[in-house]
Scaffold this motif. Structure first.
Motif, PDB file in Angstrom:
ATOM      1  N   SER A  58       0.821  -1.212   0.000  1.00  0.00           N
ATOM      2  CA  SER A  58       0.000   0.000   0.000  1.00  0.00           C
ATOM      3  C   SER A  58       0.855   1.263   0.000  1.00  0.00           C
ATOM      4  CB  SER A  58      -0.963   0.000   1.183  1.00  0.00           C
ATOM      5  OG  SER A  58      -0.252  -0.076   2.403  1.00  0.00           O
ATOM      6  N   SER A  59       2.007   1.232   0.650  1.00  0.00           N
ATOM      7  CA  SER A  59       2.919   2.379   0.620  1.00  0.00           C
ATOM      8  C   SER A  59       3.465   2.596  -0.781  1.00  0.00           C
ATOM      9  CB  SER A  59       4.082   2.175   1.588  1.00  0.00           C
ATOM     10  OG  SER A  59       3.617   2.151   2.903  1.00  0.00           O
ATOM     11  N   GLY A  60       3.726   1.493  -1.489  1.00  0.00           N
ATOM     12  CA  GLY A  60       4.201   1.579  -2.870  1.00  0.00           C
ATOM     13  C   GLY A  60       3.158   2.195  -3.778  1.00  0.00           C
ATOM     14  N   ILE A  61       1.897   1.811  -3.592  1.00  0.00           N
ATOM     15  CA  ILE A  61       0.804   2.413  -4.374  1.00  0.00           C
ATOM     16  C   ILE A  61       0.749   3.910  -4.091  1.00  0.00           C
ATOM     17  CG2 ILE A  61      -1.710   2.525  -4.683  1.00  0.00           C
ATOM     18  CD1 ILE A  61      -0.562   0.062  -5.974  1.00  0.00           C
ATOM     19  N   GLY A  62       0.874   4.268  -2.819  1.00  0.00           N
ATOM     20  CA  GLY A  62       0.884   5.686  -2.449  1.00  0.00           C
ATOM     21  C   GLY A  62       2.040   6.424  -3.098  1.00  0.00           C
ATOM     22  N   GLU A  63       3.191   5.777  -3.186  1.00  0.00           N
ATOM     23  CA  GLU A  63       4.359   6.398  -3.812  1.00  0.00           C
ATOM     24  C   GLU A  63       4.149   6.585  -5.309  1.00  0.00           C
ATOM     25  OE1 GLU A  63       7.341   8.633  -3.394  1.00  0.00           O
ATOM     26  OE2 GLU A  63       6.789   7.461  -1.638  1.00  0.00           O
ATOM     27  N   LEU A  64       3.487   5.638  -5.962  1.00  0.00           N
ATOM     28  CA  LEU A  64       3.170   5.777  -7.393  1.00  0.00           C
ATOM     29  C   LEU A  64       2.232   6.970  -7.616  1.00  0.00           C
ATOM     30  CD1 LEU A  64       2.645   2.042  -8.383  1.00  0.00           C
ATOM     31  CD2 LEU A  64       4.494   3.531  -9.163  1.00  0.00           C
ATOM     32  N   VAL A  65       1.234   7.105  -6.757  1.00  0.00           N
ATOM     33  CA  VAL A  65       0.300   8.231  -6.868  1.00  0.00           C
ATOM     34  C   VAL A  65       1.026   9.539  -6.613  1.00  0.00           C
ATOM     35  CG1 VAL A  65      -1.769   9.304  -5.870  1.00  0.00           C
ATOM     36  CG2 VAL A  65      -1.717   6.831  -6.311  1.00  0.00           C
TER      37      VAL A  65
END
Length: 98
Positions: A58-65
C-alpha cells in the motif's frame, strides 16, 4: 529483493525500468529519488516500466500516486500500468485463460 531503477531514453520519453519490490522503506525511496532526479533534469515524459516489479504494498501504491502528482505539478506526464485492463468483460474473462 531490493528495489533497482535504471533509466533510458526512447523517442523523447524517459523510461524508468524498475525491478524488485515497491514497499515501505527502500523501494519507495528509490522510486521517489528517481522521479525527483528526473524532474530536476527537466524530464517531462516519464514511463514507469513495472514489468520486473514483483510486489507493491500500500505504501508503494501511495508512492506511485505521489510520483504521478509530482510530475503533473511540473507540467509533465507520468505513465504506468499496474493492472491488466481489458476493453470489456469478455476480454477480461479470456485474459484469465492465457
Amino acid at each position: 529483493m531490493s528495489m533497482k531503477a535504471s533509466t533510458r531514453q526512447v523517442d523523447g520519453v524517459t523510461i524508468v525500468d524498475l525491478s524488485g519490490r515497491i514497499t515501505l522503506g527502500e523501494g519507495s525511496v528509490v522510486l521517489r529519488d528517481t522521479i525527483k532526479d528526473l524532474l530536476g533534469k527537466g524530464a517531462k515524459h516519464i514511463l514507469l516500466n513495472l514489468g520486473d516489479v514483483s510486489y507493491i504494498d500500500s505504501s508503494g501504491i501511495g508512492e506511485l500516486v505521489s510520483a504521478f502528482t509530482s510530475v503533473q505539478r511540473q507540467g509533465g506526464e507520468l505513465k504506468y500500468t499496474v493492472f491488466d485492463v481489458q476493453e470489456d468483460e469478455g476480454g477480461a474473462i479470456k485474459a484469465f485463460n492465457k
